[in-house]
Write a protein that holds these residues in place. Structure first.
Motif, mmCIF file in Angstrom:
data_model
loop_
_atom_site.group_PDB
_atom_site.id
_atom_site.type_symbol
_atom_site.label_atom_id
_atom_site.label_comp_id
_atom_site.label_asym_id
_atom_site.label_seq_id
_atom_site.Cartn_x
_atom_site.Cartn_y
_atom_site.Cartn_z
ATOM 1 N N SER A 45 0.822 -1.202 0.000
ATOM 2 C CA SER A 45 0.000 0.000 0.000
ATOM 3 C C SER A 45 0.861 1.259 0.000
ATOM 4 N N MET A 46 0.241 2.378 -0.372
ATOM 5 C CA MET A 46 0.960 3.644 -0.326
ATOM 6 C C MET A 46 1.266 4.052 1.106
ATOM 7 N N ALA A 47 0.435 3.599 2.062
ATOM 8 C CA ALA A 47 0.724 3.878 3.471
ATOM 9 C C ALA A 47 2.046 3.257 3.897
ATOM 10 N N ALA A 48 2.395 2.116 3.310
ATOM 11 C CA ALA A 48 3.692 1.506 3.616
ATOM 12 C C ALA A 48 4.827 2.401 3.143
ATOM 13 N N ARG A 49 4.635 3.059 2.007
ATOM 14 C CA ARG A 49 5.700 3.917 1.476
ATOM 15 C C ARG A 49 5.849 5.200 2.293
ATOM 16 N N THR A 50 4.735 5.785 2.706
ATOM 17 C CA THR A 50 4.866 6.988 3.531
ATOM 18 C C THR A 50 5.397 6.644 4.925
ATOM 19 N N SER A 51 5.009 5.476 5.447
ATOM 20 C CA SER A 51 5.549 5.087 6.766
ATOM 21 C C SER A 51 7.031 4.743 6.674
ATOM 22 N N ASP A 52 7.457 4.149 5.551
ATOM 23 C CA ASP A 52 8.890 3.918 5.349
ATOM 24 C C ASP A 52 9.650 5.240 5.340
ATOM 25 N N LEU A 53 9.054 6.252 4.719
ATOM 26 C CA LEU A 53 9.677 7.574 4.681
ATOM 27 C C LEU A 53 9.860 8.120 6.096
ATOM 28 N N ILE A 54 8.832 8.012 6.921
ATOM 29 C CA ILE A 54 8.933 8.492 8.296
ATOM 30 C C ILE A 54 9.976 7.699 9.070
ATOM 31 N N LEU A 55 9.958 6.382 8.913
ATOM 32 C CA LEU A 55 10.934 5.549 9.627
ATOM 33 C C LEU A 55 12.361 5.900 9.240
ATOM 34 N N SER A 56 12.579 6.226 7.980
ATOM 35 C CA SER A 56 13.932 6.610 7.556
ATOM 36 C C SER A 56 14.367 7.904 8.219
ATOM 37 N N GLN A 57 13.408 8.795 8.493
ATOM 38 C CA GLN A 57 13.722 10.042 9.193
ATOM 39 C C GLN A 57 13.926 9.797 10.689
ATOM 40 N N LEU A 58 13.109 8.915 11.262
ATOM 41 C CA LEU A 58 13.225 8.633 12.688
ATOM 42 C C LEU A 58 14.556 7.978 13.039
ATOM 43 N N ALA A 59 15.169 7.320 12.052
ATOM 44 C CA ALA A 59 16.475 6.712 12.308
ATOM 45 C C ALA A 59 17.498 7.765 12.710
ATOM 46 N N ASN A 60 17.329 8.989 12.191
ATOM 47 C CA ASN A 60 18.246 10.078 12.515
ATOM 48 C C ASN A 60 17.714 10.992 13.615
ATOM 49 N N GLU A 61 16.405 10.937 13.872
ATOM 50 C CA GLU A 61 15.795 11.773 14.894
ATOM 51 C C GLU A 61 14.857 10.917 15.736
ATOM 52 N N PRO A 62 15.398 10.069 16.585
ATOM 53 C CA PRO A 62 14.571 9.121 17.335
ATOM 54 C C PRO A 62 13.613 9.782 18.309
ATOM 55 N N ASN A 63 13.825 11.053 18.643
ATOM 56 C CA ASN A 63 12.942 11.743 19.580
ATOM 57 C C ASN A 63 11.809 12.492 18.891
ATOM 58 N N ALA A 64 11.702 12.373 17.568
ATOM 59 C CA ALA A 64 10.640 13.047 16.833
ATOM 60 C C ALA A 64 9.282 12.422 17.150
ATOM 61 N N LEU A 65 8.229 13.189 16.884
ATOM 62 C CA LEU A 65 6.857 12.738 17.073
ATOM 63 C C LEU A 65 6.139 12.687 15.726
ATOM 64 N N VAL A 66 5.022 11.975 15.700
ATOM 65 C CA VAL A 66 4.197 11.851 14.494
ATOM 66 C C VAL A 66 2.789 12.316 14.822
ATOM 67 N N ILE A 67 2.252 13.213 14.010
ATOM 68 C CA ILE A 67 0.868 13.660 14.138
ATOM 69 C C ILE A 67 0.057 13.053 12.999
ATOM 70 N N THR A 68 -1.070 12.418 13.356
ATOM 71 C CA THR A 68 -1.963 11.876 12.336
ATOM 72 C C THR A 68 -3.227 12.721 12.287
ATOM 73 N N LEU A 69 -3.674 13.048 11.067
ATOM 74 C CA LEU A 69 -4.722 14.036 10.854
ATOM 75 C C LEU A 69 -6.043 13.403 10.433
ATOM 76 N N GLY A 70 -6.315 12.199 10.925
ATOM 77 C CA GLY A 70 -7.603 11.577 10.686
ATOM 78 C C GLY A 70 -7.666 10.705 9.458
ATOM 79 N N ASP A 71 -8.751 9.923 9.372
ATOM 80 C CA ASP A 71 -8.936 8.905 8.340
ATOM 81 C C ASP A 71 -7.718 7.984 8.307
ATOM 82 N N HIS A 72 -7.499 7.345 9.446
ATOM 83 C CA HIS A 72 -6.364 6.429 9.575
ATOM 84 C C HIS A 72 -6.536 5.190 8.715
#
Length: 323
Positions: free
Chosen positions: A74-101
């Protein structure tokens, strides 16, 4: 609109008004605390306060749709992969979800089979807000069962917390009129009693949008309260596109000095949708690219950048200062 000030009828009702940070799971609480106060004596801890207070947030809505493809494709897998790649460098970052999960109606199995294998991989870092698709199930039970206390006390779907120097407010744009009134009373008190130099609010239905759903009326009272309180940023989704607006006042007129800068970020994974003609207040928009909005929240300012998934190319970046 002048709303009555609430009084505490019982110890329990008073406690329910405490900042949602008291209800956060231990893992999320420690993430926020560490981002705001690094270990004394560390290199990061010796930097200036503005750096020490900075925190990164990744945000998007309209996320997990596995009707035609399994979660891993799914495309959600690709956007979550993108976030995970960023979290690898910023482990203290947060994620905001804006509905329709999840799609189509927020069933518990949609969360377990589609959201959990994708965006659920950073659930312990997530600050959520519910969308209209969650309410395809009675009382959005799939959403509240999945997120539990992370979604706010008493399954009401709104809460506030502190991240770095910023107050962060999550609101529920799907409530009936009586529940919406209670939410607005809570918001009025939250803004009056717990002031912060910088404020970010988020929910699902955008007050202003040139996407297919257009402007939404139900959160205008909240918008006006936030403008009066000199809030800085508002994030929403609902329209499956990306749009950034100039700072706007309580009536939606440009106000570079006191207005709120708002974003529509409905690019988390669901199919992108058409847009109408741009509004006079639109600065930039796109409905060809999935991705997430990256925010760097500093002590008195913020930076933003739209990050596209690999293989797609639209981006947007800039910076602003708190009121």
């Amino acid at each position: 609109m002048r709303l009555p000030r609430l009084s505490c009828l019982s110890r329990l009702s008073c406690l329910s008004r405490l900042s949602f940070s008291l209800l956060l799971p231990l893992a999320l609480s420690s993430v926020i605390a560490h981002a705001a106060n690094p270990t004394p004596g560390s290199k990061k801890g010796n930097q200036k306060n503005s750096v020490r207070a900075s925190i990164t947030i990744y945000a998007a809505g309209d996320i997990a749709d596995c009707k035609k493809k399994p979660a891993a494709e799914s495309m959600a897998a690709r956007t979550s992969d993108l976030i995970l790649s960023q979290l690898a460098n910023e482990p203290n970052a947060l994620v905001i979800t804006l509905g329709d999960h999840t799609y189509p109606i927020g069933k518990p199995e949609e969360f377990s089979n589609c959201y959990e294998p994708t965006w659920g991989r950073f659930k312990n870092k997530t600050l959520p807000a519910p969308g209209n698709h969650e309410y395809g199930m009675p009382k959005a039970l799939g959403y509240f069962n999945y997120f539990s206390d992370i979604a706010g006390p008493e399954r009401r779907g709104y809460y506030a917390t502190q991240a770095g120097r910023w107050k962060i407010i999550s609101l529920n744009s799907n409530l009936d009129p009586q529940s919406m009134q209670k939410q607005m009373e809570w918001l009025q008190q939250e803004l009056a009693e717990k002031k912060s130099r910088c404020t970010l609010a988020f929910w699902h239905h955008p007050v202003f949008s040139s996407g297919g759903h257009g402007n939404n009326q139900q959160m205008q009272v909240a918008w006006k309260m936030l403008v009066a309180a000199k809030a800085d940023l508002v994030l929403a989704a609902h329209d499956h596109d990306y749009e950034r607006f100039v700072p706007l006042d309580e009536n939606g007129e440009r106000d570079d000095r006191n207005g709120i800068r708002s974003f529509v970020v409905g690019t988390g994974g669901a199919r992108l949708t058409p847009m109408f003609l741009p509004r006079m207040s639109t600065e930039i928009r796109d409905n060809s690219t999935h991705g997430v909005l990256k925010l760097r929240l500093h002590e008195q300012s913020y930076d933003w950048e739209f990050l596209p998934i690999p293989g797609q190319h639209f981006t947007d970046k800039g910076k602003g200062t708190c009121h």
